[in-house]
Scaffold this motif. Structure first.
Motif, PDB file in Angstrom:
ATOM      1  N   ALA A  49     -35.095 -41.350   4.106  1.00 22.94           N
ATOM      2  CA  ALA A  49     -36.480 -41.697   4.423  1.00 22.94           C
ATOM      3  C   ALA A  49     -37.217 -42.300   3.236  1.00 22.94           C
ATOM      4  O   ALA A  49     -37.162 -41.767   2.127  1.00 22.94           O
ATOM      5  CB  ALA A  49     -37.230 -40.445   4.884  1.00 22.94           C
ATOM      6  N   ASN A  50     -37.880 -43.437   3.487  1.00 22.00           N
ATOM      7  CA  ASN A  50     -38.847 -44.000   2.540  1.00 22.00           C
ATOM      8  C   ASN A  50     -38.228 -44.267   1.162  1.00 22.00           C
ATOM      9  O   ASN A  50     -38.854 -44.051   0.134  1.00 22.00           O
ATOM     10  CB  ASN A  50     -40.049 -43.059   2.397  1.00 22.00           C
ATOM     11  CG  ASN A  50     -40.785 -42.816   3.703  1.00 22.00           C
ATOM     12  OD1 ASN A  50     -40.181 -42.431   4.704  1.00 22.00           O
ATOM     13  ND2 ASN A  50     -42.087 -43.043   3.708  1.00 22.00           N
ATOM     14  N   GLN A  51     -37.009 -44.810   1.170  1.00 20.28           N
ATOM     15  CA  GLN A  51     -36.360 -45.142  -0.096  1.00 20.28           C
ATOM     16  C   GLN A  51     -36.839 -46.469  -0.665  1.00 20.28           C
ATOM     17  O   GLN A  51     -37.267 -46.545  -1.814  1.00 20.28           O
ATOM     18  CB  GLN A  51     -34.833 -45.191   0.060  1.00 20.28           C
ATOM     19  CG  GLN A  51     -34.130 -45.627  -1.245  1.00 20.28           C
ATOM     20  CD  GLN A  51     -32.639 -45.854  -1.091  1.00 20.28           C
ATOM     21  OE1 GLN A  51     -32.093 -45.756   0.012  1.00 20.28           O
ATOM     22  NE2 GLN A  51     -31.981 -46.166  -2.186  1.00 20.28           N
TER      23      GLN A  51
ATOM     24  N   CYS B 229     -37.532 -40.256  -0.467  1.00 13.98           N
ATOM     25  CA  CYS B 229     -38.984 -39.990  -0.597  1.00 13.98           C
ATOM     26  C   CYS B 229     -39.580 -40.704  -1.807  1.00 13.98           C
ATOM     27  O   CYS B 229     -40.376 -40.128  -2.559  1.00 13.98           O
ATOM     28  CB  CYS B 229     -39.230 -38.489  -0.697  1.00 13.98           C
ATOM     29  SG  CYS B 229     -38.820 -37.562   0.787  1.00 13.98           S
ATOM     30  N   THR B 230     -39.244 -41.964  -1.958  1.00 14.39           N
ATOM     31  CA  THR B 230     -39.735 -42.731  -3.104  1.00 14.39           C
ATOM     32  C   THR B 230     -41.108 -43.333  -2.828  1.00 14.39           C
ATOM     33  O   THR B 230     -41.981 -43.320  -3.704  1.00 14.39           O
ATOM     34  CB  THR B 230     -38.732 -43.853  -3.450  1.00 14.39           C
ATOM     35  OG1 THR B 230     -37.429 -43.275  -3.617  1.00 14.39           O
ATOM     36  CG2 THR B 230     -39.133 -44.575  -4.722  1.00 14.39           C
TER      37      THR B 230
ATOM     38  N   GLU C 186     -32.426 -44.448  -8.161  1.00 16.57           N
ATOM     39  CA  GLU C 186     -33.429 -45.244  -8.882  1.00 16.57           C
ATOM     40  C   GLU C 186     -32.877 -45.730 -10.216  1.00 16.57           C
ATOM     41  O   GLU C 186     -33.126 -46.861 -10.636  1.00 16.57           O
ATOM     42  CB  GLU C 186     -34.696 -44.410  -9.099  1.00 16.57           C
ATOM     43  CG  GLU C 186     -35.608 -44.361  -7.888  1.00 16.57           C
ATOM     44  CD  GLU C 186     -35.053 -43.551  -6.739  1.00 16.57           C
ATOM     45  OE1 GLU C 186     -35.226 -43.959  -5.570  1.00 16.57           O
ATOM     46  OE2 GLU C 186     -34.437 -42.491  -6.996  1.00 16.57           O
ATOM     47  N   PHE C 187     -32.112 -44.892 -10.894  1.00 11.94           N
ATOM     48  CA  PHE C 187     -31.496 -45.295 -12.150  1.00 11.94           C
ATOM     49  C   PHE C 187     -30.567 -46.496 -11.949  1.00 11.94           C
ATOM     50  O   PHE C 187     -30.598 -47.463 -12.723  1.00 11.94           O
ATOM     51  CB  PHE C 187     -30.704 -44.116 -12.739  1.00 11.94           C
ATOM     52  CG  PHE C 187     -29.951 -44.431 -13.996  1.00 11.94           C
ATOM     53  CD1 PHE C 187     -30.570 -44.343 -15.227  1.00 11.94           C
ATOM     54  CD2 PHE C 187     -28.616 -44.820 -13.941  1.00 11.94           C
ATOM     55  CE1 PHE C 187     -29.869 -44.642 -16.393  1.00 11.94           C
ATOM     56  CE2 PHE C 187     -27.906 -45.115 -15.094  1.00 11.94           C
ATOM     57  CZ  PHE C 187     -28.537 -45.024 -16.324  1.00 11.94           C
TER      58      PHE C 187
ATOM     59  N   GLU D 130     -38.423 -48.013  -8.484  1.00 11.15           N
ATOM     60  CA  GLU D 130     -39.508 -47.099  -8.819  1.00 11.15           C
ATOM     61  C   GLU D 130     -39.047 -45.651  -8.670  1.00 11.15           C
ATOM     62  O   GLU D 130     -38.360 -45.307  -7.712  1.00 11.15           O
ATOM     63  CB  GLU D 130     -40.684 -47.376  -7.877  1.00 11.15           C
ATOM     64  CG  GLU D 130     -41.880 -46.470  -8.039  1.00 11.15           C
ATOM     65  CD  GLU D 130     -42.966 -46.761  -7.025  1.00 11.15           C
ATOM     66  OE1 GLU D 130     -43.812 -45.877  -6.794  1.00 11.15           O
ATOM     67  OE2 GLU D 130     -42.972 -47.877  -6.461  1.00 11.15           O
ATOM     68  N   TRP D 131     -39.431 -44.795  -9.626  1.00  8.68           N
ATOM     69  CA  TRP D 131     -39.039 -43.393  -9.570  1.00  8.68           C
ATOM     70  C   TRP D 131     -39.858 -42.645  -8.520  1.00  8.68           C
ATOM     71  O   TRP D 131     -41.058 -42.887  -8.374  1.00  8.68           O
ATOM     72  CB  TRP D 131     -39.271 -42.717 -10.925  1.00  8.68           C
ATOM     73  CG  TRP D 131     -38.441 -43.273 -12.027  1.00  8.68           C
ATOM     74  CD1 TRP D 131     -38.844 -44.145 -13.000  1.00  8.68           C
ATOM     75  CD2 TRP D 131     -37.059 -43.015 -12.280  1.00  8.68           C
ATOM     76  NE1 TRP D 131     -37.801 -44.438 -13.833  1.00  8.68           N
ATOM     77  CE2 TRP D 131     -36.683 -43.760 -13.422  1.00  8.68           C
ATOM     78  CE3 TRP D 131     -36.095 -42.221 -11.657  1.00  8.68           C
ATOM     79  CZ2 TRP D 131     -35.406 -43.742 -13.948  1.00  8.68           C
ATOM     80  CZ3 TRP D 131     -34.810 -42.198 -12.176  1.00  8.68           C
ATOM     81  CH2 TRP D 131     -34.476 -42.937 -13.306  1.00  8.68           C
TER      82      TRP D 131
END
Length: 389
Positions: free
Chosen positions: A228-230, A251-252, A276-277, A282-283
């Protein structure tokens, strides 16, 4: 079955506030008694009862084994070229999964299982004692069901992810693929899985499609979890909370309504900083979630495309450095938080009645996991009461 006293610890993380200090239930100069495959006692070494055997921890910290509640380990090939291109300036998108689909379909069962066990062994050496893993790189009835059969030989936490992306075979007819995922494919896969998952994201499945996948899986007795919401804001988190999914993962990109929904529901927010890495994205804002009262888990998302790491310690270091978590919060999220994301109470803690899964660190404190990033601090791993590493 015999009992074992592990003594001469530095700090013991129990994750039971009734046994020690703070949310981690920290005990200094600690000891632990294992009876068979279960923790029988935890406390100060001076108060420890007798046991059949004795093991000296040498002043080292002991923590619960990591609970990696999100991974994709049944696959073949790798995506080195894609990673190299991305690090040279190309953006990440969901479409790269198709490369792994082609390699996975071409692999034999033995090749897929050998690859899976390789990464499980790698994770175990780094302290992971429980892991969840998914299908999602076959996208045919036969390939998805065989992935789950292979995974189920190695873990109870198996997730049906036929809805990873729309199969290349159905590129011109996504609706027909959703019908397959919720019909014949689900029928073949449900007997081998505990969970149903969907990648609810632009380039994968929209909210209506995701709802259809999850509700069909629930009708077969599977419990939902959601990617969700990556990559963008979207309906994934709200859908996860509405359906009482065990976890909303990534959940980003969260609105305030998303955060409020997670805080008011039972759904764990599983953060995956390796993604993210590896994608320079964005973290996730862990601090925002924690301050709102959301239960947060921390996991590797080990997969060949967007997060090719099996190291929970590495993810802990990233979460502390770049996501606003304290070392205590990150360790809790990688142990008890992961257990919550799998709706398990027998793992992720070292208190009486829990499964005796633990890691001994070559350091006096769990804080060293973030303090000494990249250093192989896991010296011993015990799983179900027996030393495995």
């Amino acid at each position: 079955m015999s009992s074992t006293l592990i003594t001469s610890m530095g700090t013991l993380v129990t994750n039971d506030p009734a046994l020690g200090d703070g949310p981690l239930g920290l005990i200094e100069d600690a000891a632990l008694v294992i009876d068979g495959d279960t923790v029988a006692w935890a406390g100060r070494a001076a108060d420890a009862p007798d046991a059949d055997e004795r093991h000296d921890a040498g002043g080292r910290a002991v923590i619960p084994g990591f609970v990696d509640s999100h991974s994709h380990l049944v696959f073949a090939g790798d995506r080195t070229a894609e990673f190299n291109a991305r690090m040279s300036g190309r953006a990440y998108s969901a479409g790269g999964i198709r490369t792994t689909v082609a390699a996975t379909r071409a692999a034999t069962d033995d090749e897929l299982e050998a690859n899976l066990t390789r990464y499980l062994d790698e994770a175990l050496r780094q302290g992971t004692t429980t892991f969840e893993t998914k299908s999602g790189y076959g996208l045919t009835v036969a390939d998805e069901s065989r992935a789950l059969r292979i995974a189920a030989r190695h873990t109870e936490e198996v997730t049906y992810l036929g809805a990873h992306i729309v199969s290349p075979d159905f590129a011109e007819d996504p609706a027909a693929y959703v019908a397959l995922v919720t019909g014949e494919m689900l029928d073949a896969c449900a007997p081998h899985a505990r969970w149903v998952d969907v990648f609810c994201e632009k380039g994968a499945f929209d909210g209506d499609q995701a709802r259809a996948v999850l509700t069909a899986g629930m009708a077969k007795g599977l419990v939902p979890r959601v990617h969700a919401n990556q990559l963008t804001y979207g309906p994934g988190v709200q859908l996860a909370v509405e359906l009482d999914a065990a976890s909303a993962d990534h959940c980003t990109h969260l609105s305030q309504a998303d955060v409020d929904a997670l805080a008011s529901g039972n759904t764990v927010a599983t953060l995956l900083p390796g993604a993210e890495f590896s994608t320079r994205a964005e973290w996730p804002d862990a601090r925002r979630l924690l301050d709102a009262g959301v239960t947060v888990a921390l996991s590797t998302d080990c997969n060949p495309g967007s997060s090719f790491t099996s190291s929970v310690p590495f993810c802990i270091a990233l979460a502390v450095r770049d996501m606003g978590m304290t070392p205590d919060e990150a360790v809790w999220s990688a142990t008890a938080g992961g257990a919550a994301a799998l709706r398990r109470t027998d793992i992720g803690r070292l208190s009486p009645g829990a499964r005796a899964d633990l890691a001994v660190l070559d350091a006096p404190s769990h804080v060293h996991l973030a303090y000494r990033p990249g250093v192989p601090l896991v010296r011993e791993v015990w799983r179900r009461g027996a030393r495995a590493v």
